[in-house]
Write an enzyme that holds these catalytic residues in place. Structure first.
Site, mmCIF file in Angstrom:
data_model
loop_
_atom_site.group_PDB
_atom_site.id
_atom_site.type_symbol
_atom_site.label_atom_id
_atom_site.label_comp_id
_atom_site.label_asym_id
_atom_site.label_seq_id
_atom_site.Cartn_x
_atom_site.Cartn_y
_atom_site.Cartn_z
ATOM 1 N N ARG A 163 -15.505 -0.858 4.340
ATOM 2 C CA ARG A 163 -14.896 -0.404 3.069
ATOM 3 C C ARG A 163 -15.860 -0.627 1.905
ATOM 4 O O ARG A 163 -15.454 -1.078 0.824
ATOM 5 C CB ARG A 163 -13.576 -1.128 2.781
ATOM 6 C CG ARG A 163 -12.548 -1.047 3.866
ATOM 7 C CD ARG A 163 -11.982 0.371 4.053
ATOM 8 N NE ARG A 163 -10.862 0.318 4.956
ATOM 9 C CZ ARG A 163 -10.977 0.457 6.278
ATOM 10 N NH1 ARG A 163 -12.160 0.671 6.830
ATOM 11 N NH2 ARG A 163 -9.917 0.410 7.047
ATOM 12 N N SER A 234 -3.819 0.048 0.572
ATOM 13 C CA SER A 234 -4.218 -1.337 0.869
ATOM 14 C C SER A 234 -4.892 -1.945 -0.357
ATOM 15 O O SER A 234 -5.865 -1.387 -0.858
ATOM 16 C CB SER A 234 -5.229 -1.379 2.006
ATOM 17 O OG SER A 234 -4.634 -0.974 3.195
ATOM 18 N N GLU A 330 -9.777 -4.422 -2.021
ATOM 19 C CA GLU A 330 -10.262 -3.077 -1.706
ATOM 20 C C GLU A 330 -10.140 -2.199 -2.955
ATOM 21 O O GLU A 330 -10.977 -1.349 -3.227
ATOM 22 C CB GLU A 330 -9.408 -2.510 -0.564
ATOM 23 C CG GLU A 330 -9.884 -1.179 -0.066
ATOM 24 C CD GLU A 330 -9.141 -0.733 1.194
ATOM 25 O OE1 GLU A 330 -9.022 -1.542 2.145
ATOM 26 O OE2 GLU A 330 -8.696 0.415 1.212
#
Ligand code: NAP
Length: 338
Positions: A163, A234, A330
């Site tokens: 990510r 998320s 994130e």
């Protein structure tokens, strides 16, 4: 064209936060050049964004230039067993998935149903159900904000991580287009439990379109897409730890699922938040951890960015106090302060 004092909340999926002092929307490459020239002429910071699906805007807003990248073209060039798909950075990721899977090309079908733009997908190196953007990435074209000069990034230069990418760590470029390499033939990747279960239950998972369809069905059952509340998906990344730490964790918390990633081990944070810390549905003010998936923060209408940040800090502290893990976010926060 530069506008002033434009509320940013409607441009994000969290739907919170203050205005941009200066705001521009780019529908062509020359719009991007103009916004960069304006920011350089007035020594203002420029921050590009796409669909605002992974963004937290501070309540006080953003003092510089905020640029919505909105070019949305998609082109496909097939050659033998592979195809190169070039999409403008502002194209919706879902449109790219549709256009690729309709052509029966493999490579991004497991990434169906993820909100956001192509540019955001690269910044974030989006991943789901065992696939990552980096697996199909060929190159990205970008313009350096400090100089206005264009540059092509190959996979090595994009420096992808979990990510993560060069573009996430160095905010100095506006990505303008992205080229992906897709395959005509590939074995379906059904390695993730939800997808394997769907396939075993008879859901067709043979073609790219089948798989995209199955993934969207799974996602819509557990991720808050289209609910009335704000969310950026998320909020935290799954921590990736050494084997020693993973061994100590599983001793302390028997039953903890762990996923080896080369020399390191991925810890599924949603499991930790649910099974160890009992935080499903945990709320502070107008923000809470989603009942069906505690990695996701949802914000009630009228929530402030500082409430979301306070909840996130509380979760970070509890994870650290109980497991000794410093988790990372994130979701990106624009500006230094929330
Ligand atoms: P899951 O299948 O219940 O698994 C829980 C976690 O374990 C996931 O975070 C996943 O890591 C990891 N995992 C499961 N099977 C794995 C395997 N075979 N190899 C390596 N790691 C494995 O996952 P979930 O929470 O329902 O999410 C499914 C997928 O959607 C995940 O890939 C996740 O990243 C993605 N997702 C997206 C959003 C969003 O809103 N954008 C929100 C939550 C999850 P990874 O997360 O690294 O894949």
């Amino acid at each position: 064209m530069i506008r002033t004092d434009v509320p940013l909340a409607p441009f994000t999926t969290f739907r919170v936060g203050g205005p941009a002092r200066f705001f521009a929307e780019a529908h062509t490459l020359s719009d991007v050049d103009d916004a960069i020239a304006y920011s350089r002429a007035h020594t203002l910071q420029l921050r590009p964004f796409g669909a605002g699906s992974n963004l937290l805007i501070p309540d006080d807003g953003i003092p510089g230039v905020v640029l919505k990248v909105a070019m949305g073209g998609i082109a496909c060039e097939e050659s033998g067993d592979t195809a190169l798909v070039t999409a403008d950075a502002g194209a919706a990721w879902e449109e790219v998935v549709d256009s690729v899977t309709e052509r029966e090309l493999f490579g991004i079908e497991n990434l169906a149903g993820i909100p956001g733009t192509v540019g955001g997908a690269v910044v974030q190196n989006i991943g789901a159900y065992g696939a990552e953007l980096k697996d199909v990435f060929e190159y990205a074209d970008a313009i350096e904000i400090a100089t206005g000069v264009g540059r092509r990034f190959d996979k090595a230069a994009a420096a992808f991580g979990y990510r993560d990418s060069f573009f996430k760590r160095h905010r100095g470029f506006v990505i303008t287009s992205v080229t992906l390499r897709l395959m005509r033939h590939a074995a379906p990747n059904l390695s993730y439990p939800d997808l394997a279960r769907a396939s075993a239950a008879g859901v067709p998972c043979d073609t790219p379109q089948d798989i995209a369809h199955a993934v969207r069905a799974i996602r819509s059952a557990k991720f808050p897409h289209g609910i009335r509340e704000g969310t950026a998906g998320s909020f935290f990344k799954n921590p990736v730890v050494s084997r020693d730490i993973a061994a100590a964790l599983v001793l302390k918390f028997p039953g903890m699922p762990l996923f080896p990633q080369g020399e390191r081990v991925k810890v599924p944070l949603a499991w930790v938040l649910d099974q160890v810390l009992s935080l499903k549905g945990f709320s502070m003010g107008n923000a809470r951890l989603y009942e069906k998936h505690p990695l996701i923060i949802v914000a009630r209408a009228g929530a402030r960015a500082e409430e979301i940040d306070a909840l996130a800090r509380e979760v970070e502290q509890r994870v650290f106090a109980t497991l000794g893990l410093a988790i990372e976010r994130e979701v990106e926060t624009f500006g230094a302060q929330v």
